[in-house]
Design a protein around this motif. Structure first.
Motif, mmCIF file in Angstrom:
data_model
loop_
_atom_site.group_PDB
_atom_site.id
_atom_site.type_symbol
_atom_site.label_atom_id
_atom_site.label_comp_id
_atom_site.label_asym_id
_atom_site.label_seq_id
_atom_site.Cartn_x
_atom_site.Cartn_y
_atom_site.Cartn_z
ATOM 1 N N ARG A 36 62.363 67.704 64.007
ATOM 2 C CA ARG A 36 61.974 67.125 62.708
ATOM 3 C C ARG A 36 63.167 66.565 61.939
ATOM 4 O O ARG A 36 62.996 65.775 61.014
ATOM 5 C CB ARG A 36 61.253 68.164 61.858
ATOM 6 C CG ARG A 36 62.127 69.328 61.420
ATOM 7 C CD ARG A 36 61.344 70.277 60.546
ATOM 8 N NE ARG A 36 62.185 71.369 60.065
ATOM 9 C CZ ARG A 36 61.822 72.246 59.157
ATOM 10 N NH1 ARG A 36 60.603 72.171 58.637
ATOM 11 N NH2 ARG A 36 62.636 73.188 58.770
ATOM 12 N N TRP A 64 59.636 66.250 51.307
ATOM 13 C CA TRP A 64 60.965 66.464 51.916
ATOM 14 C C TRP A 64 61.552 65.120 52.342
ATOM 15 O O TRP A 64 62.711 64.806 52.027
ATOM 16 C CB TRP A 64 60.892 67.395 53.136
ATOM 17 C CG TRP A 64 62.259 67.826 53.617
ATOM 18 C CD1 TRP A 64 62.929 68.971 53.279
ATOM 19 C CD2 TRP A 64 63.141 67.093 54.477
ATOM 20 N NE1 TRP A 64 64.173 69.000 53.879
ATOM 21 C CE2 TRP A 64 64.332 67.844 54.616
ATOM 22 C CE3 TRP A 64 63.062 65.867 55.137
ATOM 23 C CZ2 TRP A 64 65.406 67.432 55.398
ATOM 24 C CZ3 TRP A 64 64.149 65.450 55.904
ATOM 25 C CH2 TRP A 64 65.303 66.228 56.029
ATOM 26 N N CYS A 88 74.136 51.735 65.569
ATOM 27 C CA CYS A 88 73.575 51.066 64.377
ATOM 28 C C CYS A 88 74.529 50.041 63.764
ATOM 29 O O CYS A 88 74.111 49.229 62.939
ATOM 30 C CB CYS A 88 73.202 52.093 63.315
ATOM 31 S SG CYS A 88 71.985 53.277 63.860
ATOM 32 N N HIS A 112 73.525 49.057 55.617
ATOM 33 C CA HIS A 112 72.670 49.640 56.657
ATOM 34 C C HIS A 112 71.650 50.549 55.980
ATOM 35 O O HIS A 112 71.989 51.371 55.135
ATOM 36 C CB HIS A 112 73.548 50.426 57.635
ATOM 37 C CG HIS A 112 72.783 51.178 58.684
ATOM 38 N ND1 HIS A 112 71.678 50.663 59.312
ATOM 39 C CD2 HIS A 112 72.974 52.414 59.206
ATOM 40 C CE1 HIS A 112 71.214 51.544 60.180
ATOM 41 N NE2 HIS A 112 71.981 52.619 60.137
ATOM 42 N N ARG A 166 64.861 63.536 50.509
ATOM 43 C CA ARG A 166 66.129 63.559 51.263
ATOM 44 C C ARG A 166 66.549 62.190 51.771
ATOM 45 O O ARG A 166 67.721 61.979 52.091
ATOM 46 C CB ARG A 166 66.015 64.472 52.494
ATOM 47 C CG ARG A 166 65.657 65.909 52.206
ATOM 48 C CD ARG A 166 66.813 66.639 51.570
ATOM 49 N NE ARG A 166 66.425 67.994 51.217
ATOM 50 C CZ ARG A 166 67.089 69.079 51.583
ATOM 51 N NH1 ARG A 166 68.175 68.978 52.297
ATOM 52 N NH2 ARG A 166 66.672 70.269 51.208
ATOM 53 N N GLY A 218 73.027 65.815 61.343
ATOM 54 C CA GLY A 218 72.711 65.022 60.143
ATOM 55 C C GLY A 218 73.738 65.114 59.024
ATOM 56 O O GLY A 218 74.259 64.090 58.571
ATOM 57 N N THR A 275 56.747 68.886 58.691
ATOM 58 C CA THR A 275 57.508 68.233 57.613
ATOM 59 C C THR A 275 56.569 67.923 56.454
ATOM 60 O O THR A 275 55.387 68.270 56.497
ATOM 61 C CB THR A 275 58.182 66.944 58.145
ATOM 62 O OG1 THR A 275 59.064 66.437 57.159
ATOM 63 C CG2 THR A 275 57.170 65.857 58.519
ATOM 64 N N ASN A 327 69.474 55.748 54.750
ATOM 65 C CA ASN A 327 69.094 56.817 53.822
ATOM 66 C C ASN A 327 69.365 56.329 52.400
ATOM 67 O O ASN A 327 70.474 55.850 52.108
ATOM 68 C CB ASN A 327 69.941 58.062 54.147
ATOM 69 C CG ASN A 327 69.580 59.256 53.294
ATOM 70 O OD1 ASN A 327 69.343 59.126 52.095
ATOM 71 N ND2 ASN A 327 69.544 60.417 53.905
ATOM 72 N N ASN A 363 65.145 53.872 59.341
ATOM 73 C CA ASN A 363 66.372 53.364 59.959
ATOM 74 C C ASN A 363 66.012 52.624 61.244
ATOM 75 O O ASN A 363 65.614 53.249 62.223
ATOM 76 C CB ASN A 363 67.299 54.550 60.239
ATOM 77 C CG ASN A 363 68.625 54.130 60.847
ATOM 78 O OD1 ASN A 363 68.783 52.999 61.294
ATOM 79 N ND2 ASN A 363 69.566 55.051 60.869
HETATM 80 O O1 UT7 Z 1 72.194 55.141 61.652
HETATM 81 C C1 UT7 Z 1 72.458 56.475 61.962
HETATM 82 C C2 UT7 Z 1 72.978 57.129 60.798
HETATM 83 N N1 UT7 Z 1 72.297 58.346 60.465
HETATM 84 C C3 UT7 Z 1 72.233 58.742 59.210
HETATM 85 O O2 UT7 Z 1 72.666 58.047 58.334
HETATM 86 C C4 UT7 Z 1 71.701 60.087 58.885
HETATM 87 C C5 UT7 Z 1 72.665 60.807 57.998
HETATM 88 N N2 UT7 Z 1 72.161 62.128 57.613
HETATM 89 C C6 UT7 Z 1 71.137 62.251 56.729
HETATM 90 O O3 UT7 Z 1 70.589 61.282 56.264
HETATM 91 C C7 UT7 Z 1 70.762 63.649 56.293
HETATM 92 O O4 UT7 Z 1 71.714 64.548 56.763
HETATM 93 C C8 UT7 Z 1 69.356 64.085 56.802
HETATM 94 C C9 UT7 Z 1 68.307 63.294 56.059
HETATM 95 C C10 UT7 Z 1 69.240 63.852 58.291
HETATM 96 C C11 UT7 Z 1 69.126 65.558 56.507
HETATM 97 O O5 UT7 Z 1 69.276 65.821 55.113
HETATM 98 P P1 UT7 Z 1 70.126 67.072 54.634
HETATM 99 O O6 UT7 Z 1 70.001 67.137 53.177
HETATM 100 O O7 UT7 Z 1 71.504 66.883 55.205
HETATM 101 O O8 UT7 Z 1 69.350 68.277 55.295
HETATM 102 P P2 UT7 Z 1 69.858 69.351 56.346
HETATM 103 O O9 UT7 Z 1 70.000 68.721 57.695
HETATM 104 O O10 UT7 Z 1 71.037 70.065 55.785
HETATM 105 O O11 UT7 Z 1 68.615 70.338 56.373
HETATM 106 C C12 UT7 Z 1 68.207 71.023 55.204
HETATM 107 C C13 UT7 Z 1 66.949 71.795 55.502
HETATM 108 C C14 UT7 Z 1 67.018 72.655 56.768
HETATM 109 O O12 UT7 Z 1 66.305 73.842 56.508
HETATM 110 P P3 UT7 Z 1 67.076 75.208 56.150
HETATM 111 O O13 UT7 Z 1 67.981 75.460 57.324
HETATM 112 O O14 UT7 Z 1 67.848 74.904 54.893
HETATM 113 O O15 UT7 Z 1 65.980 76.169 55.982
HETATM 114 C C15 UT7 Z 1 66.266 71.853 57.784
HETATM 115 O O16 UT7 Z 1 65.687 72.647 58.790
HETATM 116 O O17 UT7 Z 1 65.868 70.880 55.717
HETATM 117 C C16 UT7 Z 1 65.191 71.229 56.944
HETATM 118 N N3 UT7 Z 1 64.660 70.003 57.508
HETATM 119 C C17 UT7 Z 1 63.408 69.561 57.251
HETATM 120 N N4 UT7 Z 1 62.405 70.040 56.511
HETATM 121 C C18 UT7 Z 1 61.272 69.323 56.435
HETATM 122 C C19 UT7 Z 1 65.261 69.137 58.344
HETATM 123 N N5 UT7 Z 1 64.438 68.118 58.625
HETATM 124 C C20 UT7 Z 1 63.276 68.366 57.963
HETATM 125 C C21 UT7 Z 1 62.067 67.665 57.860
HETATM 126 N N6 UT7 Z 1 61.087 68.191 57.081
HETATM 127 N N7 UT7 Z 1 61.844 66.487 58.487
#
Ligand code: UT7
Length: 344
Positions: free
Chosen positions: A164, A45, A125, A265, A49, A230, A41, A268, A295
């Protein structure tokens, strides 16, 4: 209708408010740069995000009850309440020290709350806000006068460091409040709670319960860890957070523009920003510390409330709105008119 009834839209016989707040986080700070040493990571990123820059991690000897006890002790001190005077302790957690005994019993023992009953509450949560409105009912009905409500979690214990998409998001922490009777017109003035069980599979820890006991065949180590879709949870959170706040406010006869501080909460920064826009609040009326702690699940809302107070962001008479959301999928909210503390 008396003034008291007018100011207690939940039909509370006794108006109930927060008399003292405290929090505790473990010492170890894990920065995004630290994570990049063993997770694929980057700081860029994670910050872009989520807004998270660091989180706390409990030491190997620490468990959820240790964090909960310290947060509880601080809330008691702030409230000027002796542990012996507590009637009830509710611990909201999804990471209890063990399945049995309940974490609340450990807290009762450690605090020396000799007269208190206690139980744990698990709704992921959303737990702290559910525990807050549950504890409030005991005071509102006149059954109890002092209830300690704690939200505490060691989320790093549920992290799969090979995943990740989840392991960068969570941290460990606890916050607590003491509930008691307050002057009419103050305290919890509106609440709301909901679940949508159909969304449950998007946020899970599969093993360790009766469906998949730890000893059952075929249990994979990933089943013990938190797993999350996510983007699905993100969409849910954005749609529910602002609405939940509005419903609690409406329940008390208020509108979002009357809110002095919104404490959501801390999952994010983008979700918090979306709900700020939904409520049409200026930035200075929204509290966030997700940057420092990530979180912390049940610890999140009381930890934010506690820091907001420390920073002088809440004054007597302010209307504040708390919202929790999480696994279940679930959510709960409360509108609170701050202050109105009674002598003794
Ligand atoms: O209290 C529980 C509540 N939980 C939450 O509130 C979480 C809610 N969800 C989120 O906050 C977001 O969905 C996340 C932060 C978890 C993810 O953000 P996103 O913009 O929805 O990303 P994504 O899951 O769509 O992933 C986008 C890309 C993927 O790569 P490709 O497939 O586009 O190539 C992931 O593999 O980001 C990649 N990715 C990462 N890259 C670097 C996912 N995690 C990571 C990371 N570092 N840690």
């Amino acid at each position: 209708m008396t003034t008291e009834e007018l100011n207690s839209p939940q039909g509370y016989k006794t108006p109930v408010g927060i008399l003292g707040v405290g929090h505790f986080v473990p010492e170890e700070i894990v920065t995004n740069a630290d994570l990049t040493k063993f997770v694929d990571t980057s700081d860029e990123w994670i910050v872009s995000r989520t807004g998270i820059r660091a989180r706390r991690r409990a030491a190997p000897h620490q468990a959820t009850s240790d964090l909960a006890v310290e947060a509880g002790r601080r809330a008691l001190q702030a409230a000027g309440t002796r542990a012996e005077d507590l009637d009830l302790i509710i611990v909201a957690t999804m990471t209890p020290d063990c399945p049995m005994p309940a974490t609340s019993t450990m807290v009762q023992h450690q605090l020396g709350a000799t007269r208190a009953g206690g139980f744990d509450l698990n709704i992921a949560c959303s737990g702290f806000v559910y525990a807050l409105i549950t504890g409030a009912q005991f005071v509102a009905s006149g059954t109890f006068r002092r209830v300690l409500v704690i939200g505490a979690d060691c989320m790093t214990r549920l992290m799969n460091w090979k995943d990740r998409s989840t392991c960068v998001l969570f941290g460990d922490g606890a916050g607590a409040v003491v509930l008691g009777p307050v002057e009419p017109g103050y305290g919890i003035v509106g609440i709301h709670a909901g679940v949508n069980g159909a969304g449950g599979p998007s946020l899970t820890v599969n093993a360790g319960g009766s469906r998949m006991p730890s000893w059952s065949e075929g249990v994979d180590s990933s089943d013990y860890y938190l797993q999350m879709e996510g983007p699905e949870v993100f969409r849910f959170a954005v749609s529910v957070m602002g609405e939940a706040a509005i419903k609690a406010l409406e329940n008390g006869g208020f509108t979002p523009d009357q809110v002095s501080l919104f404490i959501p909460h801390q999952a994010n920064a983008r979700i918090i920003e979306a709900s700020r826009k939904r409520l049409n609040l200026p930035h200075e009326r929204v509290f966030s510390n997700v940057e420092h702690y990530g979180n912390t699940s049940c610890g999140s809302v009381p930890l934010a409330l506690s820091e907001a107070l420390e920073q002088g962001r809440i004054q007597d008479g302010d209307l504040i709105a708390l919202v929790g959301f999480g696994g279940g999928l679930s959510w709960a909210s409360a509108a609170i008119r701050w202050g109105g503390k009674k002598e003794s």
